[in-house]
Design a protein around this motif. Sequence first.
Motif, PDB file in Angstrom:
ATOM      1  N   ALA A  45      41.706  49.024  46.269  1.00 34.39           N
ATOM      2  CA  ALA A  45      41.300  49.109  44.862  1.00 34.39           C
ATOM      3  C   ALA A  45      42.190  48.205  44.014  1.00 34.39           C
ATOM      4  CB  ALA A  45      41.391  50.546  44.363  1.00 34.39           C
ATOM      5  N   THR A  46      41.552  47.384  43.177  1.00 36.71           N
ATOM      6  CA  THR A  46      42.269  46.442  42.324  1.00 36.71           C
ATOM      7  C   THR A  46      42.010  46.764  40.859  1.00 36.71           C
ATOM      8  OG1 THR A  46      42.075  44.693  43.988  1.00 36.71           O
ATOM      9  CG2 THR A  46      42.571  44.008  41.735  1.00 36.71           C
ATOM     10  N   ASN A  47      43.073  46.832  40.097  1.00 40.33           N
ATOM     11  CA  ASN A  47      42.968  47.097  38.662  1.00 40.33           C
ATOM     12  C   ASN A  47      42.965  45.775  37.896  1.00 40.33           C
ATOM     13  OD1 ASN A  47      43.069  47.993  36.031  1.00 40.33           O
ATOM     14  ND2 ASN A  47      45.163  48.788  36.146  1.00 40.33           N
ATOM     15  N   ASN A  48      41.780  45.277  37.550  1.00 41.89           N
ATOM     16  CA  ASN A  48      41.668  44.071  36.736  1.00 41.89           C
ATOM     17  C   ASN A  48      41.349  44.406  35.288  1.00 41.89           C
ATOM     18  OD1 ASN A  48      42.346  42.234  38.693  1.00 41.89           O
ATOM     19  ND2 ASN A  48      40.240  41.738  39.265  1.00 41.89           N
ATOM     20  N   THR A  95      46.952  45.775  43.107  1.00 42.88           N
ATOM     21  CA  THR A  95      46.041  46.342  44.108  1.00 42.88           C
ATOM     22  C   THR A  95      46.741  47.475  44.852  1.00 42.88           C
ATOM     23  OG1 THR A  95      44.818  44.270  44.404  1.00 42.88           O
ATOM     24  CG2 THR A  95      44.745  45.849  46.227  1.00 42.88           C
ATOM     25  N   ASN A 130      36.052  47.749  49.309  1.00 48.25           N
ATOM     26  CA  ASN A 130      36.836  47.248  48.189  1.00 48.25           C
ATOM     27  C   ASN A 130      36.238  47.761  46.889  1.00 48.25           C
ATOM     28  OD1 ASN A 130      38.558  45.472  49.758  1.00 48.25           O
ATOM     29  ND2 ASN A 130      36.731  44.201  50.023  1.00 48.25           N
ATOM     30  N   VAL A 146      36.850  47.019  42.610  1.00 46.32           N
ATOM     31  CA  VAL A 146      37.569  46.255  41.589  1.00 46.32           C
ATOM     32  C   VAL A 146      37.191  46.802  40.219  1.00 46.32           C
ATOM     33  CG1 VAL A 146      37.961  43.989  40.565  1.00 46.32           C
ATOM     34  CG2 VAL A 146      37.614  44.200  43.046  1.00 46.32           C
ATOM     35  N   GLY A 186      36.986  46.206  36.433  1.00 43.67           N
ATOM     36  CA  GLY A 186      36.957  45.034  35.579  1.00 43.67           C
ATOM     37  C   GLY A 186      37.519  45.280  34.194  1.00 43.67           C
ATOM     38  N   TRP A 241      33.407  49.438  37.566  1.00 37.64           N
ATOM     39  CA  TRP A 241      33.775  49.145  38.941  1.00 37.64           C
ATOM     40  C   TRP A 241      32.755  48.232  39.614  1.00 37.64           C
ATOM     41  CZ3 TRP A 241      38.381  50.512  40.899  1.00 37.64           C
ATOM     42  CH2 TRP A 241      39.072  51.553  40.306  1.00 37.64           C
TER      43      TRP A 241
END
Length: 245
Positions: free
Chosen positions: A47-50, A86, A229, A231, A233, A238
């Motif tokens: 998991a990515t925190n953008n 991430t 995955n 992400v 945004g 998500w």
Amino acid sequence: MPPHHQDSALSRRRFLVTGAACAGALAVPAAVGTPCVAAATQYTLTATNNSTQFQDICLFQKAVGLGVPAALSLAWLTAPAHPGHTVTFTWSVDYSFVWALTGPLMSGIPFMDWEQAAADPDDQLRNQTGFDFDNGNYGFVPASGSGTPLGGLGVQILPGVPDDTASVGIGMDSSPVFAAQAVPGANLVFTPHPQYWITAGTFIRGEVLNVEEITNEAEIPYGNTFSMNAVLGKTNLWTVSATKS
């Protein structure tokens, strides 16, 4: 903190706890001669925190079709993530029975200082347990009878358990997933159908969730893969995809 039963009349021999759920929790070694179990399939979520702000990434499961109407979802797995960072979650579908002293169970409170006992919905010897209060101590004890059908995880709440003091539930990969109030005399049968959801915000691991109030959730549909995955945004939405091999 709940007592850890060292001096309880419900002795270590009667408790089914097979591992320490938190620092200082009672751990009972497996019985001699217990057969080894093959390692379960491991799931991975990256998991990515953008987004533009620090958030706690939270995985949870919904109680749809669980079979216990009063069961509440818990913040199952959590990790903090700064913008651009991430985090990776890994788990296997290994079940346990869990309990904690919660008082009246409601959203927003922590399911903390919990303890657990090994469980298996596909094993008639390990798919049910009793939960008792004896000599000032709470804990799991052997269940009476064999009324829990395969596929379910049953918890028999003994009549001596005081009202509105404790909650019981099920965990996965050594972390609580669902909890319900331990109502004296109740027979709770959880029938798990794992579906995984992700959200972000301010969460504490084990927190009782009100899933109706979560607005930025996304389902993680594993299907034929075990690695996904997600992400987050800049608009706090998500994007979910399978990991490319």
